[in-house]
Design a protein around this motif. Structure first.
Motif, PDB file in Angstrom:
ATOM      1  N   THR A 114     -30.065 -10.043  24.692  1.00  0.00           N
ATOM      2  CA  THR A 114     -29.424 -10.236  26.142  1.00  0.00           C
ATOM      3  C   THR A 114     -28.211 -10.892  26.501  1.00  0.00           C
ATOM      4  O   THR A 114     -27.599 -10.825  27.561  1.00  0.00           O
ATOM      5  CB  THR A 114     -30.223 -11.867  26.765  1.00  0.00           C
ATOM      6  OG1 THR A 114     -30.623 -12.438  25.357  1.00  0.00           O
ATOM      7  CG2 THR A 114     -31.996 -11.409  27.072  1.00  0.00           C
ATOM      8  N   PHE A 159     -40.760 -10.374  29.802  1.00  0.00           N
ATOM      9  CA  PHE A 159     -39.191 -10.291  30.678  1.00  0.00           C
ATOM     10  C   PHE A 159     -39.522  -9.900  31.818  1.00  0.00           C
ATOM     11  O   PHE A 159     -38.121 -10.288  32.485  1.00  0.00           O
ATOM     12  CB  PHE A 159     -38.273  -9.737  29.157  1.00  0.00           C
ATOM     13  CG  PHE A 159     -38.296  -9.915  28.636  1.00  0.00           C
ATOM     14  CD1 PHE A 159     -36.581 -10.712  28.186  1.00  0.00           C
ATOM     15  CD2 PHE A 159     -38.774 -10.409  27.116  1.00  0.00           C
ATOM     16  CE1 PHE A 159     -36.015 -11.136  27.547  1.00  0.00           C
ATOM     17  CE2 PHE A 159     -38.297 -11.115  26.140  1.00  0.00           C
ATOM     18  CZ  PHE A 159     -36.599 -11.710  25.799  1.00  0.00           C
ATOM     19  N   THR A 196     -44.865  -9.187  25.520  1.00  0.00           N
ATOM     20  CA  THR A 196     -43.065  -9.749  25.522  1.00  0.00           C
ATOM     21  C   THR A 196     -42.758  -8.516  26.116  1.00  0.00           C
ATOM     22  O   THR A 196     -41.888  -8.992  27.500  1.00  0.00           O
ATOM     23  CB  THR A 196     -42.382  -8.539  24.134  1.00  0.00           C
ATOM     24  OG1 THR A 196     -43.072  -9.917  22.983  1.00  0.00           O
ATOM     25  CG2 THR A 196     -40.646  -9.873  23.788  1.00  0.00           C
ATOM     26  N   ASP A 238     -33.184 -15.843  26.646  1.00  0.00           N
ATOM     27  CA  ASP A 238     -32.417 -15.019  27.661  1.00  0.00           C
ATOM     28  C   ASP A 238     -31.079 -15.541  28.336  1.00  0.00           C
ATOM     29  O   ASP A 238     -31.297 -16.515  29.233  1.00  0.00           O
ATOM     30  CB  ASP A 238     -33.481 -14.802  29.182  1.00  0.00           C
ATOM     31  CG  ASP A 238     -33.212 -13.262  29.536  1.00  0.00           C
ATOM     32  OD1 ASP A 238     -31.767 -12.513  29.409  1.00  0.00           O
ATOM     33  OD2 ASP A 238     -34.311 -12.729  30.427  1.00  0.00           O
ATOM     34  N   THR A 285     -42.275 -18.329  23.606  1.00  0.00           N
ATOM     35  CA  THR A 285     -42.593 -17.312  22.628  1.00  0.00           C
ATOM     36  C   THR A 285     -41.161 -17.075  21.778  1.00  0.00           C
ATOM     37  O   THR A 285     -41.756 -16.384  21.368  1.00  0.00           O
ATOM     38  CB  THR A 285     -42.905 -16.228  23.879  1.00  0.00           C
ATOM     39  OG1 THR A 285     -42.147 -15.670  24.859  1.00  0.00           O
ATOM     40  CG2 THR A 285     -44.212 -15.673  24.560  1.00  0.00           C
ATOM     41  N   ARG A 286     -41.056 -18.269  21.549  1.00  0.00           N
ATOM     42  CA  ARG A 286     -39.458 -17.949  20.840  1.00  0.00           C
ATOM     43  C   ARG A 286     -38.601 -16.964  20.832  1.00  0.00           C
ATOM     44  O   ARG A 286     -37.950 -16.761  19.836  1.00  0.00           O
ATOM     45  CB  ARG A 286     -39.276 -17.726  19.094  1.00  0.00           C
ATOM     46  CG  ARG A 286     -41.636 -18.395  18.718  1.00  0.00           C
ATOM     47  CD  ARG A 286     -41.737 -18.434  17.628  1.00  0.00           C
ATOM     48  NE  ARG A 286     -42.788 -19.765  16.857  1.00  0.00           N
ATOM     49  CZ  ARG A 286     -43.190 -19.862  16.033  1.00  0.00           C
ATOM     50  NH1 ARG A 286     -43.029 -18.638  14.947  1.00  0.00           N
ATOM     51  NH2 ARG A 286     -44.127 -20.241  15.571  1.00  0.00           N
ATOM     52  N   HIS A 287     -38.589 -16.213  21.798  1.00  0.00           N
ATOM     53  CA  HIS A 287     -37.403 -15.813  22.854  1.00  0.00           C
ATOM     54  C   HIS A 287     -36.146 -16.661  23.458  1.00  0.00           C
ATOM     55  O   HIS A 287     -36.031 -17.723  23.767  1.00  0.00           O
ATOM     56  CB  HIS A 287     -38.111 -14.754  23.455  1.00  0.00           C
ATOM     57  CG  HIS A 287     -38.507 -13.536  22.679  1.00  0.00           C
ATOM     58  ND1 HIS A 287     -37.970 -13.069  21.130  1.00  0.00           N
ATOM     59  CD2 HIS A 287     -40.014 -12.910  22.657  1.00  0.00           C
ATOM     60  CE1 HIS A 287     -39.042 -12.315  20.785  1.00  0.00           C
ATOM     61  NE2 HIS A 287     -40.407 -12.104  21.741  1.00  0.00           N
ATOM     62  N   PRO A 328     -33.749  -8.562  18.164  1.00  0.00           N
ATOM     63  CA  PRO A 328     -33.757 -10.210  18.416  1.00  0.00           C
ATOM     64  C   PRO A 328     -32.917 -10.427  20.097  1.00  0.00           C
ATOM     65  O   PRO A 328     -32.640  -9.201  20.034  1.00  0.00           O
ATOM     66  CB  PRO A 328     -33.055 -10.680  17.800  1.00  0.00           C
ATOM     67  CG  PRO A 328     -32.770  -9.759  16.500  1.00  0.00           C
ATOM     68  CD  PRO A 328     -33.045  -8.337  17.357  1.00  0.00           C
ATOM     69  N   ALA A 329     -34.172 -11.159  20.808  1.00  0.00           N
ATOM     70  CA  ALA A 329     -33.602 -11.511  22.059  1.00  0.00           C
ATOM     71  C   ALA A 329     -32.270 -11.723  22.577  1.00  0.00           C
ATOM     72  O   ALA A 329     -31.720 -11.676  22.970  1.00  0.00           O
ATOM     73  CB  ALA A 329     -34.766 -11.659  22.339  1.00  0.00           C
ATOM     74  N   ILE A 380     -40.455 -17.221  28.056  1.00  0.00           N
ATOM     75  CA  ILE A 380     -39.357 -17.005  27.275  1.00  0.00           C
ATOM     76  C   ILE A 380     -39.218 -17.639  25.899  1.00  0.00           C
ATOM     77  O   ILE A 380     -39.202 -17.230  25.182  1.00  0.00           O
ATOM     78  CB  ILE A 380     -37.683 -16.736  27.852  1.00  0.00           C
ATOM     79  CG1 ILE A 380     -37.684 -15.420  29.065  1.00  0.00           C
ATOM     80  CG2 ILE A 380     -37.232 -16.251  26.397  1.00  0.00           C
ATOM     81  CD1 ILE A 380     -38.240 -14.523  28.331  1.00  0.00           C
ATOM     82  N   VAL A 419     -36.746  -5.290  23.126  1.00  0.00           N
ATOM     83  CA  VAL A 419     -37.219  -6.963  22.384  1.00  0.00           C
ATOM     84  C   VAL A 419     -38.153  -6.166  21.585  1.00  0.00           C
ATOM     85  O   VAL A 419     -38.710  -6.808  20.138  1.00  0.00           O
ATOM     86  CB  VAL A 419     -37.151  -7.932  22.784  1.00  0.00           C
ATOM     87  CG1 VAL A 419     -37.562  -9.375  22.017  1.00  0.00           C
ATOM     88  CG2 VAL A 419     -35.436  -8.440  23.358  1.00  0.00           C
TER      89      VAL A 419
END
Length: 412
Positions: free
Chosen positions: A129, A309, A305, A62, A58-60, A124-125, A55, A118
Motif C-alpha cells: 500500500t 482489500f 485477505t 492500507d 486482520t493485522r494489516h 507485506p501490506a 484491514i 498481500v
C-alpha cells in the motif's frame, strides 16, 4: 448496561472538544451551521474508516486509501465530464449512476490487485500500500495530465451535500422515524435472540435507557439540521424554480439531513452487519486474533485477505464520489493525507494495531473526533502546520491510552 468504557471515553473526549472550541470561538462551534458542515466534511473519511476497521483487525494496514480516492474520483470525473456526454448527452439521468458504478468497479479492481499481492504473493501490506500510495497518486495525475475535471453532473453533485444535496425538513423527520423504529426493532430482536439461546440479557430498564438515548440523539441531530436555514438567495431561487409564493419576510427553508450522512448511515449499517452478523465477519476477527489458528481451522486466509482489500477499494470509491461531489470537481490533490486521517480515525475509535479488536461505530466516532479537531482549530485560526502537529500528538496519545487500557484489562 454492557457499555464499552472506551466508547464512553471517546464520547466524553468529543464533548470536551466541542465545548472547548465553542468557548474559544464565542459560541460559533456548536451551531446548526457548523454542525451541518462538520457532518458533511466527516462523511468521506467516515466511509473509508469503516473499511479500515477490517484491514487493521486482520493485522494489516492500507496507506493507499487517499491516493485510491484521488484516482477513482478523477476517473469518475472524466467519465461524466468527457466520455458520457458524447454517448448519452449532457445531464442525462443515467450519468451519475454509470459514473458511480464505473468508480466502484475501478476501486474494487485496485483493492483486488493489492489484496492478491498481500494475500497470495505474501508481500507485506505496508509495502504494497505504500507503493500504491505513490502509484495511484501518480495515476490520478496521469488520467488528465494535471487538469482539474469540472463541472460534474448536477445529480452526481447531490452526493456531496450542500444546499441541493439534502432531503429537506419533512423527509428528515421521516428519516428520524425510520431510524428510531430500526433502533427499537434491533433492540427487541437482539434481546429475543439472546433469550432464545439462553444467553444472559440486560435488565429491561437498561435496554429501554439505551434505546432511548440513541433515539434522542437521532431526534437532536435531525432537529439541528432542520434548524439551519437555506440562505435567502438560494431559497428565492428554489421558490422561483418550484413556483412557490415568497412572503415579505422571505422564505425559511431548512436544509435538513445532508445526503452524505445518509450514505454514511447506509455504509455503517451494512458494514456492521457484515462484521458482526455474517460468516465473513467472524472469519475477519478470527484471522486478526490468530492467523495461524484461523488457517488451521479451515479459513482461506489468502482469499479473505483479498476480499477485505476489495471491500476497502469499494468504500474508497464511495468516498471519492462524496468528496468530488462536495467540491463539484475532481482535482489532483483530492484525498491528499486522507490515509492518515482514516487510520487515525480507526485507531482513535478503538482498533488495535495488534489485530482482532475494532468496531464500526468506534471508527465513526474516531472520524468525528478527527474532523472536530480540524474544524475547531480552523475556526480559531490555528496555522495549518500547527494543526498537523496537534493531530499527530492526539493520535499518539490515543494509541498509548489504548495500550494502557488493554494492559490493565489483560488484553494483548
Amino acid at each position: 448496561m454492557e457499555v464499552d468504557t472506551r466508547l464512553l471515553g471517546m464520547i466524553g473526549a468529543l464533548l470536551v472538544i466541542w465545548i472547548g472550541f465553542d468557548l474559544f470561538t464565542d459560541g460559533r462551534f456548536i451551531t446548526p451551521r457548523n454542525l451541518f458542515n462538520l457532518s458533511v466534511q466527516t462523511a468521506s473519511v467516515a466511509v473509508m474508516a469503516c473499511g479500515m476497521v477490517l484491514i487493521i483487525v486482520t493485522r494489516h494496514i492500507d496507506l493507499s486509501v487517499g491516493s485510491v480516492l484521488g484516482v477513482v474520483a478523477m476517473v469518475m470525473g472524466v467519465v461524466q465530464s468527457d466520455l458520457l456526454p458524447e454517448i448519452l448527452g449532457y445531464e442525462h439521468p443515467a450519468t451519475w449512476i454509470v459514473s458511480l458504478l464505473i468508480g466502484i468497479g475501478v476501486g474494487a479492481a485496485i483493492g483486488c490487485l493489492q489484496g492478491v499481492t498481500v494475500g497470495f504473493l505474501g508481500v507485506p501490506a505496508f509495502i504494497v500500500t505504500l507503493g500504491g500510495y505513490l502509484v495511484w497518486r501518480g495515476a490520478a495525475w496521469w488520467v488528465t495530465q494535471g487538469r482539474t475535471v469540472a463541472p460534474l453532473d448536477s445529480t452526481f453533485q447531490l452526493m456531496g451535500g450542500g444546499i441541493d444535496g439534502t432531503i429537506g425538513a419533512t423527509w428528515s423527520w421521516v428519516f428520524a422515524a425510520i431510524a428510531i423504529l430500526a433502533i427499537l426493532g434491533g433492540t427487541a430482536y437482539g434481546r429475543a435472540r439472546r433469550k432464545s439461546f439462553d444467553f444472559p440479557v440486560k435488565p429491561l430498564w437498561a435496554e429501554i435507557v439505551t434505546a432511548g438515548i440513541l433515539s434522542a440523539l437521532v431526534i437532536a441531530y435531525v432537529a439541528t439540521m432542520n434548524a439551519y436555514p437555506i440562505p435567502a438567495r438560494a431559497a428565492l431561487r428554489i421558490a422561483e424554480e418550484q413556483g412557490l409564493p415568497v412572503p415579505e419576510g422571505g422564505l425559511d427553508i431548512a436544509h435538513g439531513v445532508p445526503i452524505p450522512i445518509l450514505i454514511v448511515a447506509a455504509v455503517a449499517i451494512a458494514m456492521t452487519i457484515l462484521a458482526t452478523r455474517t460468516r465473513f465477519g467472524r472469519y475477519v476477527f478470527a484471522m486478526g486474533g490468530n492467523p495461524e489458528a484461523a488457517s488451521l481451522a479451515g479459513i482461506n486466509v489468502k482469499r479473505m485477505t483479498a476480499a477485505i482489500f476489495v471491500v476497502m477499494g469499494i468504500l474508497c470509491a464511495i468516498s471519492a464520489a462524496i468528496a468530488s461531489a462536495r467540491l463539484q470537481s475532481a482535482a489532483n490533490d483530492l484525498g491528499t493525507l486522507d490515509e492518515l486521517r482514516v487510520i487515525a480515525a480507526a485507531v482513535i475509535g478503538g482498533c488495535s494495531l495488534a489485530g482482532g479488536v475494532g468496531t464500526i461505530y468506534g471508527a465513526l466516532l474516531g472520524a468525528l473526533v478527527m474532523q472536530s479537531l480540524q474544524s475547531g482549530m480552523a475556526l480559531i485560526g490555528i496555522d495549518t502546520s500547527l494543526q498537523s502537529i496537534i493531530i499527530g500528538i492526539v493520535l499518539v496519545l490515543a494509541v498509548w491510552i489504548d495500550h494502557l487500557y488493554r494492559r490493565r484489562h489483560g488484553a494483548h
